[in-house]
Motif scaffolding. Sequence first.
Motif, PDB file in Angstrom:
ATOM      1  N   TYR A   1      38.328  38.006  54.367  1.00 59.64           N
ATOM      2  CA  TYR A   1      38.296  36.565  54.591  1.00 59.64           C
ATOM      3  C   TYR A   1      38.662  36.278  56.042  1.00 59.64           C
ATOM      4  CZ  TYR A   1      38.036  35.938  49.558  1.00 59.64           C
ATOM      5  OH  TYR A   1      37.640  35.975  48.246  1.00 59.64           O
ATOM      6  N   SER A   2      37.703  35.830  56.819  1.00 61.27           N
ATOM      7  CA  SER A   2      37.903  35.495  58.236  1.00 61.27           C
ATOM      8  C   SER A   2      38.537  36.646  59.016  1.00 61.27           C
ATOM      9  CB  SER A   2      38.758  34.235  58.368  1.00 61.27           C
ATOM     10  OG  SER A   2      38.138  33.164  57.699  1.00 61.27           O
ATOM     11  N   GLY A   3      38.061  37.847  58.754  1.00 57.64           N
ATOM     12  CA  GLY A   3      38.560  39.018  59.470  1.00 57.64           C
ATOM     13  C   GLY A   3      39.821  39.624  58.897  1.00 57.64           C
ATOM     14  N   ILE A   4      40.346  39.070  57.803  1.00 56.94           N
ATOM     15  CA  ILE A   4      41.574  39.589  57.194  1.00 56.94           C
ATOM     16  C   ILE A   4      41.206  40.417  55.968  1.00 56.94           C
ATOM     17  CG2 ILE A   4      43.767  38.986  56.090  1.00 56.94           C
ATOM     18  CD1 ILE A   4      43.608  36.325  57.711  1.00 56.94           C
ATOM     19  N   PRO A   5      41.456  41.739  56.015  1.00 60.09           N
ATOM     20  CA  PRO A   5      41.148  42.572  54.848  1.00 60.09           C
ATOM     21  C   PRO A   5      42.117  42.264  53.702  1.00 60.09           C
ATOM     22  CG  PRO A   5      42.159  43.900  56.567  1.00 60.09           C
ATOM     23  CD  PRO A   5      41.985  42.522  57.123  1.00 60.09           C
ATOM     24  N   THR A   6      41.559  42.027  52.530  1.00 59.28           N
ATOM     25  CA  THR A   6      42.366  41.681  51.362  1.00 59.28           C
ATOM     26  C   THR A   6      41.900  42.460  50.142  1.00 59.28           C
ATOM     27  OG1 THR A   6      40.920  39.875  50.696  1.00 59.28           O
ATOM     28  CG2 THR A   6      42.722  39.309  52.181  1.00 59.28           C
ATOM     29  N   VAL A   7      42.738  42.442  49.132  1.00 58.51           N
ATOM     30  CA  VAL A   7      42.355  42.913  47.806  1.00 58.51           C
ATOM     31  C   VAL A   7      42.544  41.726  46.875  1.00 58.51           C
ATOM     32  CG1 VAL A   7      42.775  44.555  45.948  1.00 58.51           C
ATOM     33  CG2 VAL A   7      43.144  45.253  48.322  1.00 58.51           C
ATOM     34  N   GLU A   8      41.487  41.383  46.159  1.00 51.99           N
ATOM     35  CA  GLU A   8      41.497  40.227  45.269  1.00 51.99           C
ATOM     36  C   GLU A   8      41.516  40.722  43.829  1.00 51.99           C
ATOM     37  OE1 GLU A   8      39.039  36.664  46.233  1.00 51.99           O
ATOM     38  OE2 GLU A   8      38.008  37.295  44.404  1.00 51.99           O
ATOM     39  N   HIS A   9      42.531  40.317  43.085  1.00 50.51           N
ATOM     40  CA  HIS A   9      42.671  40.684  41.673  1.00 50.51           C
ATOM     41  C   HIS A   9      42.433  39.424  40.836  1.00 50.51           C
ATOM     42  CE1 HIS A   9      44.683  44.467  42.795  1.00 50.51           C
ATOM     43  NE2 HIS A   9      45.339  43.730  43.688  1.00 50.51           N
ATOM     44  N   VAL A  10      41.429  39.436  39.987  1.00 46.58           N
ATOM     45  CA  VAL A  10      41.240  38.346  39.034  1.00 46.58           C
ATOM     46  C   VAL A  10      41.995  38.756  37.777  1.00 46.58           C
ATOM     47  CG1 VAL A  10      39.600  37.029  37.663  1.00 46.58           C
ATOM     48  CG2 VAL A  10      39.038  37.651  40.020  1.00 46.58           C
ATOM     49  N   CYS A  11      42.936  37.907  37.358  1.00 46.68           N
ATOM     50  CA  CYS A  11      43.860  38.276  36.283  1.00 46.68           C
ATOM     51  C   CYS A  11      43.998  37.167  35.254  1.00 46.68           C
ATOM     52  CB  CYS A  11      45.255  38.545  36.844  1.00 46.68           C
ATOM     53  SG  CYS A  11      45.329  39.764  38.144  1.00 46.68           S
ATOM     54  N   LYS A  12      44.429  37.577  34.074  1.00 43.77           N
ATOM     55  CA  LYS A  12      44.878  36.643  33.056  1.00 43.77           C
ATOM     56  C   LYS A  12      46.384  36.833  32.996  1.00 43.77           C
ATOM     57  CE  LYS A  12      42.644  36.797  29.167  1.00 43.77           C
ATOM     58  NZ  LYS A  12      42.229  37.066  27.774  1.00 43.77           N
ATOM     59  N   ILE A  13      47.131  35.739  33.152  1.00 39.16           N
ATOM     60  CA  ILE A  13      48.585  35.826  33.078  1.00 39.16           C
ATOM     61  C   ILE A  13      49.071  35.047  31.864  1.00 39.16           C
ATOM     62  CG2 ILE A  13      48.902  36.217  35.557  1.00 39.16           C
ATOM     63  CD1 ILE A  13      49.781  33.275  35.786  1.00 39.16           C
ATOM     64  N   TYR A  14      50.211  35.459  31.366  1.00 40.10           N
ATOM     65  CA  TYR A  14      50.817  34.818  30.201  1.00 40.10           C
ATOM     66  C   TYR A  14      52.236  34.405  30.586  1.00 40.10           C
ATOM     67  CZ  TYR A  14      47.066  37.418  27.946  1.00 40.10           C
ATOM     68  OH  TYR A  14      45.834  37.939  27.600  1.00 40.10           O
ATOM     69  N   TYR A  15      52.514  33.118  30.442  1.00 37.85           N
ATOM     70  CA  TYR A  15      53.852  32.608  30.724  1.00 37.85           C
ATOM     71  C   TYR A  15      54.237  31.704  29.564  1.00 37.85           C
ATOM     72  CZ  TYR A  15      57.755  30.268  32.908  1.00 37.85           C
ATOM     73  OH  TYR A  15      59.007  29.770  33.170  1.00 37.85           O
ATOM     74  N   GLY A  16      55.213  32.142  28.792  1.00 33.64           N
ATOM     75  CA  GLY A  16      55.576  31.403  27.583  1.00 33.64           C
ATOM     76  C   GLY A  16      54.387  31.397  26.637  1.00 33.64           C
TER      77      GLY A  16
END
Length: 102
Positions: A65-80
Amino acid sequence: MIFKKPDTATTNSGTLNGIQKEIACECWFTSKGRTKPRLIKILDEQGMIHIIEKIEVIFSEEKNYSGIPTVEHVCKIYYGNLECFVKLIYAKDTCKWTIIFL
């Protein structure tokens, strides 16, 4: 299933959409250098820290993203009793994590 590593030096994934919040993330780094989020901490508007331990990673991919190397994790989270989908973004150059609620 074989994943081809994208060329993040030349590929631009556009811009990140949505509201980003900085988070603390406990992460496992595999022997091959992959990241696996295990626990996240989110600070809410009232200053309370919320800990989320139930994280189901649906898929991960390297992006730029705009020259910034990233790792993108698409997740399902559970809170309560809540279940929601999020993106956990790891910026490789700064080692910082952000969350985007989908």
